[in-house]
Design a protein around this motif. Structure first.
Motif, short mmCIF file in Angstrom:
data_model
loop_
_atom_site.label_atom_id
_atom_site.label_comp_id
_atom_site.label_asym_id
_atom_site.label_seq_id
_atom_site.Cartn_x
_atom_site.Cartn_y
_atom_site.Cartn_z
N MET A 1 5.08 -17.21 -54.99
CA MET A 1 6.44 -16.61 -55.96
C MET A 1 7.26 -17.13 -54.48
SD MET A 1 6.52 -13.25 -57.36
CE MET A 1 7.38 -12.01 -55.88
N VAL A 2 8.98 -17.36 -54.83
CA VAL A 2 10.23 -17.42 -54.38
C VAL A 2 10.12 -16.29 -53.48
CG1 VAL A 2 11.92 -17.75 -54.39
CG2 VAL A 2 10.63 -19.68 -55.96
N PRO A 3 10.35 -16.07 -51.90
CA PRO A 3 10.33 -15.19 -51.51
C PRO A 3 11.76 -14.73 -51.98
CG PRO A 3 9.87 -16.83 -50.07
CD PRO A 3 9.65 -17.15 -50.99
N PRO A 4 11.86 -12.87 -51.55
CA PRO A 4 13.11 -12.60 -52.60
C PRO A 4 14.52 -12.84 -51.78
CG PRO A 4 11.46 -11.26 -52.57
CD PRO A 4 10.66 -12.06 -51.97
N GLU A 5 13.62 -12.86 -49.78
CA GLU A 5 15.52 -13.29 -49.35
C GLU A 5 15.77 -14.53 -49.08
OE1 GLU A 5 11.09 -12.18 -48.26
OE2 GLU A 5 11.01 -13.15 -46.87
N TYR A 6 14.81 -16.18 -50.22
CA TYR A 6 15.72 -16.41 -50.43
C TYR A 6 16.93 -16.46 -50.77
CZ TYR A 6 11.80 -19.91 -48.72
OH TYR A 6 11.26 -20.53 -48.38
N VAL A 7 17.33 -15.54 -51.68
CA VAL A 7 18.83 -15.08 -52.26
C VAL A 7 19.66 -14.85 -51.23
CG1 VAL A 7 19.95 -13.79 -54.46
CG2 VAL A 7 17.78 -14.97 -54.41
N ASN A 8 20.52 -15.60 -51.22
CA ASN A 8 20.99 -14.72 -50.27
C ASN A 8 22.01 -13.75 -50.84
OD1 ASN A 8 23.83 -14.79 -48.69
ND2 ASN A 8 23.26 -16.85 -47.05
N ARG A 9 21.98 -12.80 -50.75
CA ARG A 9 22.92 -11.58 -51.40
C ARG A 9 23.95 -11.69 -51.45
NH1 ARG A 9 20.73 -6.46 -52.94
NH2 ARG A 9 22.79 -4.77 -52.17
N LEU A 364 15.45 -18.08 -60.74
CA LEU A 364 15.15 -18.38 -59.88
C LEU A 364 13.22 -18.55 -60.07
CD1 LEU A 364 15.62 -20.53 -57.18
CD2 LEU A 364 15.44 -18.14 -55.74
N GLN A 365 12.51 -17.72 -59.55
CA GLN A 365 11.51 -17.26 -60.26
C GLN A 365 10.81 -17.88 -61.37
OE1 GLN A 365 9.65 -16.11 -58.13
NE2 GLN A 365 7.91 -17.65 -59.22
N ALA A 366 11.87 -18.41 -62.73
CA ALA A 366 11.84 -18.25 -63.65
C ALA A 366 11.88 -20.51 -64.08
CB ALA A 366 12.82 -17.79 -64.91
N VAL A 367 12.54 -20.48 -63.21
CA VAL A 367 13.44 -22.51 -63.47
C VAL A 367 12.24 -22.98 -62.17
CG1 VAL A 367 16.11 -22.04 -64.17
CG2 VAL A 367 14.69 -22.23 -61.77
#
Ligand SMILES: [Zn+2]
Length: 376
Positions: A1-9, A364-367
């Motif tokens: 799984m892509v770690p959620p913190e990868y997204v720069n809020r 992001l997870q889907a792509v």
């Protein structure tokens, strides 16, 4: 799984705030297009500008690194409904909202920002995935103009994720209606209203009888109808010669749509004839319905991605159209997903930073998970 913190809020919110400050009503997407081109190139995409008579679409292509993965199309629209000029907004307690008389423009700039953030993360982290085709359309709000003018011969994807649904987070739009608009031109006969009214045929009266006879509002769970405009008459002392009515109807059911078409046009014609008036009816099919079956592999895939991210998928029909109608009509399986925007097309439009973030994470997870499916 892509770690959620990868997204720069914070970067995501700032990108969104930057985009809403670029005025971009339908057919005037030049400035936002320039900005999006720069951002796409920064995230490693080759950008093609596809011009058509009234505006243009942007297609960004990112080469994937996963051998054997099929390409995936991701789409959002660049234009916003008006009024947009001189937008005022606030960000308070994690909520970004319009504070003036304009819309916020979250429809669909929240999606543009989510796509750009997802691309940035993919680029920075060099995440393995297949080819991506990013399509930013124009004039969606004016009847899907941009997607109707896309050069589909230049697109390779068989599956598309559209981010343009104002619904509860987790919603996936699996069905949308056919949309027909029409104009009825009722022509009577003019006469002096005081001297010889007998010689006239009152177009306003005939039009009123037609309007009163037509099915209106919600016809069924799948079908709606509306008369939206009426114009006619010139002066109180003239028996009016002409009235123009404009209306629409929509249905997710083919048979209901056809029945309604016959009822509306048939009853208008017979009323006009009964009163000696002429009627000219011009229907336009704006877009065609689609329904994605529950066992469709792409839909199942998206549901799996949502569950993995802790978001229960909701499969919902809609009464509105989107670029997904056009893609599905062209044989590309396109699902429209809710991305957090709320109260769109109003000055109360808003989006929370949490939902902005969540929508980006799901995308992001889907792509990154998508590899495509064997043709059935
Ligand atoms: Zn939209």
């Amino acid at each position: 799984m892509v770690p959620p913190e990868y997204v720069n809020r914070r970067r995501l919110a700032d990108t969104f705030i930057g985009l809403i400050q670029i005025d971009s009503p339908s057919f005037r997407e030049q400035a936002i297009g320039e900005r999006l081109r720069v951002e796409l190139e920064r995230a490693g995409c080759a950008v093609e500008k596809q011009e058509y008579d009234r505006s243009f679409n942007l297609v960004g292509r990112r080469k994937g690194t996963s051998a054997g993965a099929l390409p995936l199309l991701v789409c959002a629209h660049m234009d916003t409904i008006e009024p947009t000029e001189g937008i005022e907004f606030s960000e308070v307690d994690g909520m970004i909202r319009s504070t003036g008389k304009t819309v916020l423009g979250a429809d669909d700039k929240s999606a543009l920002a989510q796509i750009l953030e997802a691309l940035s993360v993919i680029h920075e982290r060099d995440l393995p995935l297949g080819d991506l085709e990013i399509v930013f359309t124009s004039a969606e709000e004016r009847g899907l103009f941009g997607s109707k003018n896309l050069d589909f011969s230049r697109l390779r994807s068989r599956h598309a994720l559209v981010l343009d649904a104002c619904a509860e987070m987790g919603s996936l739009i699996v069905s949308a209606p056919t949309h027909v608009t029409y104009e009825m031109r009722v022509t009577g006969r003019p006469a002096h209203a005081g001297i010889e009214p007998e010689a006239g045929i009152n177009a306003i009266r005939v039009a009123a009888l037609i309007v009163a006879s037509l099915p209106d509002g919600r016809i069924s769970e799948q079908t709606t109808a509306n008369i939206g405009e009426i114009r006619g008459g010139t002066a109180t002392n003239v028996v009016p010669q002409q009235v123009v009515l404009r209306g629409e109807f929509r249905s997710r059911s083919g048979p209901e749509l056809e029945a309604l078409r016959e009822e509306i046009f048939g009853s208008a014609r017979s009323i006009a004839a009964a009163h000696g008036a002429e009627i000219e009816i011009t229907p336009t099919e704006d877009y065609r319905a689609f329904t994605i079956p529950e066992d469709d592999p792409f839909l199942q895939f998206l549901c799996g991605v949502f569950r993995k991210c802790g978001k229960a998928p909701l499969l919902v029909p809609t009464g509105g159209g989107s670029d997904a109608n056009i893609f599905n009509g062209k044989g590309i399986t396109a699902v429209n997903m809710a991305n957090g925007m709320r109260r769109v097309h109003s000055s109360d439009e808003h989006i929370s930073v949490d939902d902005l973030n969540e929508g980006c994470r799901l995308l992001l997870q889907a792509v990154t998970d998508f590899r495509g499916f064997e043709e059935r």
